[in-house]
Motif scaffolding. Structure first.
Motif, PDB file in Angstrom:
ATOM      1  N   THR A  22       0.808  -1.206   0.000  1.00 31.35           N
ATOM      2  CA  THR A  22       0.000   0.000   0.000  1.00 31.35           C
ATOM      3  C   THR A  22       0.852   1.270   0.000  1.00 31.35           C
ATOM      4  OG1 THR A  22      -0.155  -0.107   2.408  1.00 31.35           O
ATOM      5  CG2 THR A  22      -1.950  -1.096   1.140  1.00 31.35           C
ATOM      6  N   LYS A  23       2.022   1.232   0.640  1.00 26.19           N
ATOM      7  CA  LYS A  23       2.860   2.427   0.701  1.00 26.19           C
ATOM      8  C   LYS A  23       3.381   2.795  -0.686  1.00 26.19           C
ATOM      9  CE  LYS A  23       6.649   4.565   3.134  1.00 26.19           C
ATOM     10  NZ  LYS A  23       7.607   4.474   4.203  1.00 26.19           N
ATOM     11  N   LYS A  24       3.834   1.801  -1.441  1.00 29.90           N
ATOM     12  CA  LYS A  24       4.353   2.076  -2.770  1.00 29.90           C
ATOM     13  C   LYS A  24       3.240   2.563  -3.689  1.00 29.90           C
ATOM     14  CE  LYS A  24       7.946   0.269  -5.003  1.00 29.90           C
ATOM     15  NZ  LYS A  24       8.854  -0.740  -5.438  1.00 29.90           N
ATOM     16  N   LYS A  26       0.621   4.237  -2.761  1.00 31.86           N
ATOM     17  CA  LYS A  26       0.324   5.613  -2.356  1.00 31.86           C
ATOM     18  C   LYS A  26       1.350   6.574  -2.953  1.00 31.86           C
ATOM     19  CE  LYS A  26       0.128   8.623   1.624  1.00 31.86           C
ATOM     20  NZ  LYS A  26       0.657   8.812   2.951  1.00 31.86           N
ATOM     21  N   ASN A  27       2.627   6.192  -2.928  1.00 30.08           N
ATOM     22  CA  ASN A  27       3.674   7.038  -3.502  1.00 30.08           C
ATOM     23  C   ASN A  27       3.496   7.198  -5.006  1.00 30.08           C
ATOM     24  OD1 ASN A  27       4.807   7.353  -1.000  1.00 30.08           O
ATOM     25  ND2 ASN A  27       6.362   5.773  -1.291  1.00 30.08           N
ATOM     26  N   VAL A  28       3.097   6.131  -5.682  1.00 31.92           N
ATOM     27  CA  VAL A  28       2.882   6.211  -7.124  1.00 31.92           C
ATOM     28  C   VAL A  28       1.734   7.172  -7.419  1.00 31.92           C
ATOM     29  CG1 VAL A  28       2.085   4.905  -9.132  1.00 31.92           C
ATOM     30  CG2 VAL A  28       3.847   3.961  -7.668  1.00 31.92           C
ATOM     31  N   THR A  30       0.721   9.703  -5.550  1.00 31.40           N
ATOM     32  CA  THR A  30       1.178  11.057  -5.247  1.00 31.40           C
ATOM     33  C   THR A  30       2.070  11.597  -6.359  1.00 31.40           C
ATOM     34  OG1 THR A  30       1.098  10.537  -2.888  1.00 31.40           O
ATOM     35  CG2 THR A  30       2.379  12.461  -3.528  1.00 31.40           C
ATOM     36  N   ASP A  31       2.996  10.765  -6.837  1.00 29.98           N
ATOM     37  CA  ASP A  31       3.893  11.192  -7.918  1.00 29.98           C
ATOM     38  C   ASP A  31       3.117  11.459  -9.202  1.00 29.98           C
ATOM     39  OD1 ASP A  31       6.004  10.932  -6.190  1.00 29.98           O
ATOM     40  OD2 ASP A  31       6.638   8.971  -6.940  1.00 29.98           O
TER      41      ASP A  31
END
Length: 76
Positions: A22-24, A26-28, A30-31
């Motif tokens: 889930t963290k990765k 979320k970062n994708v 956001t980016d």
């Protein structure tokens, strides 16, 4: 056969979350959002009004202190 059911998409989503986490994800997201916002801002800044004439380069503008005048030579 041509369409997928909701269960198919839920299983695919579950596999994607298990593989990437889930963290990765979320970062994708956001980016991707920041990239879209930057693209929109760039497109907005690139527009000019139809009333403004195109700028002409003058000799005074060409003699900028940061500009280096060089001559290119070709290899023989």
């Amino acid at each position: 056969m041509g369409s997928f059911s909701i269960w198919h998409w839920l299983i695919v989503l579950l596999i994607v979350v298990m593989v990437f986490g889930t963290k990765k994800l979320k970062n994708v997201g956001t980016d991707l959002g920041a990239a879209v916002k930057g693209f929109k801002d760039g497109m907005k800044d690139g527009t000019t009004s139809a009333d403004a004439p195109p700028q002409q380069v003058t000799n005074a503008a060409r003699q900028d202190a940061n500009t280096v005048d060089v001559e290119a030579k070709s290899k023989s």
